[in-house]
Design an enzyme around this catalytic site. Structure first.
Site, PDB file in Angstrom:
ATOM      1  N   THR A 140      -0.685  -0.680  -4.715  1.00 36.81           N
ATOM      2  CA  THR A 140      -1.726   0.328  -4.878  1.00 36.81           C
ATOM      3  C   THR A 140      -1.147   1.540  -5.606  1.00 36.81           C
ATOM      4  O   THR A 140      -0.023   1.969  -5.334  1.00 36.81           O
ATOM      5  CB  THR A 140      -2.316   0.771  -3.531  1.00 36.81           C
ATOM      6  OG1 THR A 140      -1.298   1.345  -2.718  1.00 36.81           O
ATOM      7  CG2 THR A 140      -2.965  -0.408  -2.806  1.00 36.81           C
TER       8      THR A 140
ATOM      9  N   ASP B 298       0.855  -1.181   0.000  1.00 36.06           N
ATOM     10  CA  ASP B 298       0.000   0.000   0.000  1.00 36.06           C
ATOM     11  C   ASP B 298       0.893   1.234   0.000  1.00 36.06           C
ATOM     12  O   ASP B 298       1.264   1.750   1.053  1.00 36.06           O
ATOM     13  CB  ASP B 298      -0.923  -0.020   1.211  1.00 36.06           C
ATOM     14  CG  ASP B 298      -2.063   0.980   1.085  1.00 36.06           C
ATOM     15  OD1 ASP B 298      -2.079   1.742   0.100  1.00 36.06           O
ATOM     16  OD2 ASP B 298      -2.935   0.990   1.966  1.00 36.06           O
ATOM     17  N   ALA B 299       1.261   1.660  -1.200  1.00 33.33           N
ATOM     18  CA  ALA B 299       2.142   2.813  -1.344  1.00 33.33           C
ATOM     19  C   ALA B 299       1.492   3.932  -2.143  1.00 33.33           C
ATOM     20  O   ALA B 299       1.999   5.052  -2.157  1.00 33.33           O
ATOM     21  CB  ALA B 299       3.458   2.405  -2.002  1.00 33.33           C
ATOM     22  N   LYS B 300       0.409   3.634  -2.845  1.00 28.74           N
ATOM     23  CA  LYS B 300      -0.385   4.618  -3.590  1.00 28.74           C
ATOM     24  C   LYS B 300       0.494   5.505  -4.471  1.00 28.74           C
ATOM     25  O   LYS B 300       0.335   6.730  -4.504  1.00 28.74           O
ATOM     26  CB  LYS B 300      -1.242   5.451  -2.644  1.00 28.74           C
ATOM     27  CG  LYS B 300      -2.255   4.615  -1.864  1.00 28.74           C
ATOM     28  CD  LYS B 300      -3.137   5.486  -0.991  1.00 28.74           C
ATOM     29  CE  LYS B 300      -4.142   4.671  -0.199  1.00 28.74           C
ATOM     30  NZ  LYS B 300      -3.527   3.845   0.861  1.00 28.74           N
ATOM     31  N   ARG B 301       1.390   4.891  -5.211  1.00 31.25           N
ATOM     32  CA  ARG B 301       2.277   5.667  -6.067  1.00 31.25           C
ATOM     33  C   ARG B 301       1.532   6.155  -7.316  1.00 31.25           C
ATOM     34  O   ARG B 301       0.646   5.492  -7.834  1.00 31.25           O
ATOM     35  CB  ARG B 301       3.479   4.819  -6.495  1.00 31.25           C
ATOM     36  CG  ARG B 301       4.375   4.372  -5.345  1.00 31.25           C
ATOM     37  CD  ARG B 301       4.927   5.563  -4.563  1.00 31.25           C
ATOM     38  NE  ARG B 301       6.046   5.201  -3.719  1.00 31.25           N
ATOM     39  CZ  ARG B 301       6.054   5.244  -2.388  1.00 31.25           C
ATOM     40  NH1 ARG B 301       4.968   5.629  -1.735  1.00 31.25           N
ATOM     41  NH2 ARG B 301       7.124   4.927  -1.697  1.00 31.25           N
TER      42      ARG B 301
END
Length: 284
Positions: A127, A97-100
């Site tokens: 993510t 879960d890094a939402k890059r």
């Protein structure tokens, strides 16, 4: 050269064998304190090791939140690397879960960090944010296909601030489709023809209520945060996701993690959520 088994196929098998529950590894400072740990590297390492020991051999997915490791600098990232390695070795799929989200070579570098085979932080899925335009994710999509990994793309998130972007309707669109629905349509195209499940999923909040106006059947997984501390329950899933409920990967973080550091208590909590989720999906 052998072609890696796609993430979607591996995820479908894990969900069928272990149930669809995803548990976050979210070492908030407050959670470390609640566990009787210091908010330092030693506390972070103990917390992460305990969650992996308790759950990696029994839940389908573990989802470490990269930010809570990054705040400790390189030593925190080293703990994250070890957690990913040990979780995957025990049989859990790891969603980072890094939402890059970025463009061009920068997006390609983010993809290499998390989706390139042999990278220290290689994860089963990542993510990502599409809000520089869905096409900006192409480097991550391409590398995920090559490495057998997957993506979870932010589409309809549970935070109230998301509405101003995700519910906006583009002036040139016909039929009133908003940005979130456009992201879902892109993902359906990515997953077309894939079986038993595509590798490109959406993040869709379990707290959003009836989503029947959206086409959630994207032939890919739907990562659903919001169960537990944010107020949604397993029983809510069929009402939110409708016919797509069997593709939902419900995420629970604090609802499970608050029972640590006792390994047996963590396992019992995860088992309760898994049983409730299974009952809700079966009854749908």
């Amino acid at each position: 050269m052998s072609v890696p088994e796609p993430f979607g196929a591996r995820l479908r098998r894990a969900m069928d064998e272990r149930g669809p529950l995803c548990v976050g590894i979210d070492p908030h400072a407050s959670l470390l304190t609640d566990w009787g740990l210091n908010d330092d590297i030693a506390g972070l390492e103990r917390f992460s090791r305990t969650v992996v020991e308790a759950l990696a051999d029994r839940v389908a997915v573990l989802k470490p939140q990269s930010a809570f490791f990054e705040r400790f600098g390189s030593r925190g990232v080293a703990v994250l690397e070890k957690s990913v390695e040990e979780a995957r070795a025990a049989g859990a799929l790891v969603v980072m879960d890094a939402k890059r989200g970025d463009i061009g070579s920068t997006m390609a570098a983010y993809a290499e960090a998390f989706l390139s085979k042999g990278a220290p932080l290689f994860s089963d899925a990542l993510t990502v944010s599409p809000y520089l335009g869905y096409g900006s994710l192409k480097p991550a999509v391409d590398l995920a296909r090559e490495s057998g990994a997957g993506l979870f793309v932010l589409a309809l998130t549970s935070n109230p601030e998301g509405r101003e972007v995700q519910h906006a309707v583009r002036a040139e669109e016909t039929g009133g489709r908003n940005v979130g629905a456009t992201v879902l349509a892109h993902l359906a195209a990515e997953n077309a023809g894939e079986a038993p499940l595509g590798s490109f999923g959406a993040v869709v909040g379990a707290t959003l209520g009836d989503l029947s106006s959206y086409d959630l059947e994207i032939n890919g997984p739907l990562l659903a945060p919001g169960i537990g501390a944010q107020g949604a329950t397993p029983a809510d899933l069929p009402g939110v996701f409708g016919a797509a409920v069997r593709q939902v990967v419900p995420n629970v973080s604090r609802g499970v993690l608050r029972h640590g550091p006792d390994v047996a208590a963590l396992r019992a909590s995860a088992e309760r959520f898994a049983a409730e989720i299974g009952a809700a999906v079966t009854a749908a």
